[in-house]
Design a protein around this motif. Structure first.
Motif, short mmCIF file in Angstrom:
data_model
loop_
_atom_site.label_atom_id
_atom_site.label_comp_id
_atom_site.label_asym_id
_atom_site.label_seq_id
_atom_site.Cartn_x
_atom_site.Cartn_y
_atom_site.Cartn_z
N CYS A 14 -11.14 18.32 10.56
CA CYS A 14 -10.39 19.46 11.07
C CYS A 14 -11.13 20.11 12.23
O CYS A 14 -12.07 19.55 12.78
N GLN A 15 -10.70 21.32 12.57
CA GLN A 15 -11.29 22.05 13.69
C GLN A 15 -12.81 22.16 13.55
O GLN A 15 -13.53 21.95 14.50
N LEU A 16 -13.28 22.49 12.35
CA LEU A 16 -14.72 22.54 12.10
C LEU A 16 -15.12 21.28 11.35
O LEU A 16 -14.42 20.84 10.43
N ALA A 17 -16.24 20.70 11.73
CA ALA A 17 -16.66 19.40 11.18
C ALA A 17 -16.90 19.41 9.68
O ALA A 17 -16.90 18.36 9.05
N CYS A 18 -17.07 20.57 9.08
CA CYS A 18 -17.32 20.65 7.64
C CYS A 18 -16.05 20.50 6.81
O CYS A 18 -16.11 20.46 5.59
N THR A 19 -14.89 20.41 7.46
CA THR A 19 -13.61 20.41 6.76
C THR A 19 -12.85 19.11 6.99
O THR A 19 -12.76 18.63 8.10
N ARG A 20 -12.30 18.58 5.90
CA ARG A 20 -11.45 17.38 5.94
C ARG A 20 -10.06 17.77 5.46
O ARG A 20 -9.93 18.58 4.54
N HIS A 21 -9.05 17.19 6.04
CA HIS A 21 -7.67 17.39 5.60
C HIS A 21 -7.12 16.01 5.24
O HIS A 21 -7.31 15.05 5.99
N PHE A 22 -6.47 15.92 4.10
CA PHE A 22 -5.91 14.63 3.69
C PHE A 22 -4.67 14.87 2.84
O PHE A 22 -4.48 15.95 2.28
N SER A 23 -3.83 13.86 2.78
CA SER A 23 -2.61 13.95 1.99
C SER A 23 -2.28 12.55 1.48
O SER A 23 -2.87 11.56 1.93
N GLY A 24 -1.35 12.49 0.56
CA GLY A 24 -0.98 11.19 0.04
C GLY A 24 0.26 11.26 -0.82
O GLY A 24 0.80 12.34 -1.10
N ASP A 25 0.71 10.09 -1.20
CA ASP A 25 1.88 9.96 -2.05
C ASP A 25 1.45 9.73 -3.49
O ASP A 25 0.41 9.13 -3.75
N ILE A 26 2.26 10.21 -4.40
CA ILE A 26 2.10 9.93 -5.82
C ILE A 26 3.06 8.79 -6.13
O ILE A 26 4.26 8.92 -5.90
N LEU A 27 2.52 7.67 -6.58
CA LEU A 27 3.33 6.49 -6.83
C LEU A 27 3.46 6.20 -8.32
O LEU A 27 2.49 6.33 -9.07
N VAL A 28 4.65 5.81 -8.73
CA VAL A 28 4.91 5.35 -10.09
C VAL A 28 5.55 3.98 -9.96
O VAL A 28 6.64 3.86 -9.39
N ASN A 29 4.84 2.97 -10.43
CA ASN A 29 5.32 1.59 -10.31
C ASN A 29 5.73 1.25 -8.88
O ASN A 29 6.76 0.63 -8.64
N GLY A 30 4.93 1.71 -7.92
CA GLY A 30 5.16 1.40 -6.52
C GLY A 30 6.21 2.26 -5.83
O GLY A 30 6.47 2.09 -4.64
N THR A 31 6.83 3.17 -6.55
CA THR A 31 7.86 4.05 -5.98
C THR A 31 7.30 5.45 -5.82
O THR A 31 6.63 5.97 -6.72
N GLN A 32 7.58 6.08 -4.68
CA GLN A 32 7.09 7.44 -4.45
C GLN A 32 7.73 8.40 -5.43
O GLN A 32 8.95 8.51 -5.53
N ALA A 33 6.87 9.10 -6.17
CA ALA A 33 7.32 10.07 -7.16
C ALA A 33 6.92 11.49 -6.78
O ALA A 33 7.25 12.45 -7.47
N GLY A 34 6.18 11.63 -5.69
CA GLY A 34 5.73 12.93 -5.25
C GLY A 34 4.71 12.81 -4.14
O GLY A 34 4.51 11.71 -3.59
N SER A 35 4.07 13.93 -3.85
CA SER A 35 3.07 13.93 -2.78
C SER A 35 2.11 15.10 -2.98
O SER A 35 2.36 16.01 -3.78
#
Length: 179
Positions: A14-35
Motif C-alpha cells: 500500500c501507500q506505506l511499505a508496512c501495509t499489505r492489501h489483499f483479497s480473495g474468493d471463498i470457494l466451495v467445490n471450485g465455485t465462488q461462495a463469497g469473498s
C-alpha cells in the motif's frame, strides 16, 4: 534489488511499505461462495507511524487500529495488552467478509467459519499476524425490507441516547453471535 520492487506474494504493498492489501474468493467445490478483503500492517515496521499507516488505507482500519493500539503499534486495549504474545507482530484487519446467501442456511453457515480458519492459517499469512480484527456489517443477515424499515424509523428521529445506542449495539452483537 531496488526498494521499489515488491517481491511479497501477499497482495500488494500500500501507500506505506508496512501495509499489505489483499483479497480473495471463498470457494466451495471450485465455485465462488463469497469473498474477503483485508489489510495487514507490520506493527514493528510501522513504528511510530502505525496510526498513519491505518489512516492511509481505510477509515474502518484506522478506527479499529486506534482503539486496539497506541500510535507506536503497541496494544492499548486491556484484554490484548496483557497478552505478551501480541506485543509485536502484524495487525490483520478483515475489511469485508461475505458468504453468498445460497451458501447460508437460515442465516448461518459453517462455510464462513471454515473460510476464516483457512485465511488465518494460510501459508503466506499465518506467521505474519498476532492480532486480527473483523467488524461485521450491522446489516448482515437483514432483508432489504428490514434495512429500509430501520432507516425509515431513524430518519427524522432525534439522535439516540447513549443507553439507546448501547442497547442497539448489544442487539446487533447478539444477532452477529448467532450467525
Amino acid at each position: 534489488d531496488s526498494e521499489s520492487e515488491d517481491d511479497d506474494n501477499l497482495g500488494y504493498r500500500c501507500q506505506l511499505a508496512c501495509t499489505r492489501h489483499f483479497s480473495g474468493d471463498i470457494l466451495v467445490n471450485g465455485t465462488q461462495a463469497g469473498s474477503f478483503d483485508a489489510y495487514l500492517i507490520d506493527r514493528t515496521r510501522a513504528g511510530s507511524e502505525f496510526h498513519a499507516a491505518c489512516d492511509a488505507e481505510n477509515g474502518g482500519l484506522y478506527e479499529v487500529g486506534r482503539l486496539l493500539f497506541g500510535s507506536g503499534g503497541k496494544p492499548r486495549y486491556p484484554p490484548i495488552q496483557s497478552d505478551a504474545s501480541v506485543g509485536s507482530g502484524g495487525f490483520l484487519y478483515i475489511k469485508t467478509f461475505e458468504v453468498e446467501a445460497a451458501y447460508r442456511k437460515d442465516g448461518q453457515t459453517d462455510i464462513g467459519i471454515a473460510a476464516i480458519r483457512a485465511l488465518l492459517s494460510c501459508q503466506e499469512l499465518a506467521h505474519r499476524w498476532t492480532v486480527a480484527a473483523y467488524i461485521a456489517d450491522a446489516n448482515a443477515g437483514l432483508s432489504m425490507g428490514e434495512i429500509t424499515a430501520d432507516r425509515n424509523h431513524r430518519e427524522g428521529q432525534p439522535p439516540l441516547t447513549v443507553k439507546e445506542a448501547a442497547c442497539r449495539l448489544a442487539r446487533e452483537v447478539e444477532r452477529m453471535a448467532r450467525d
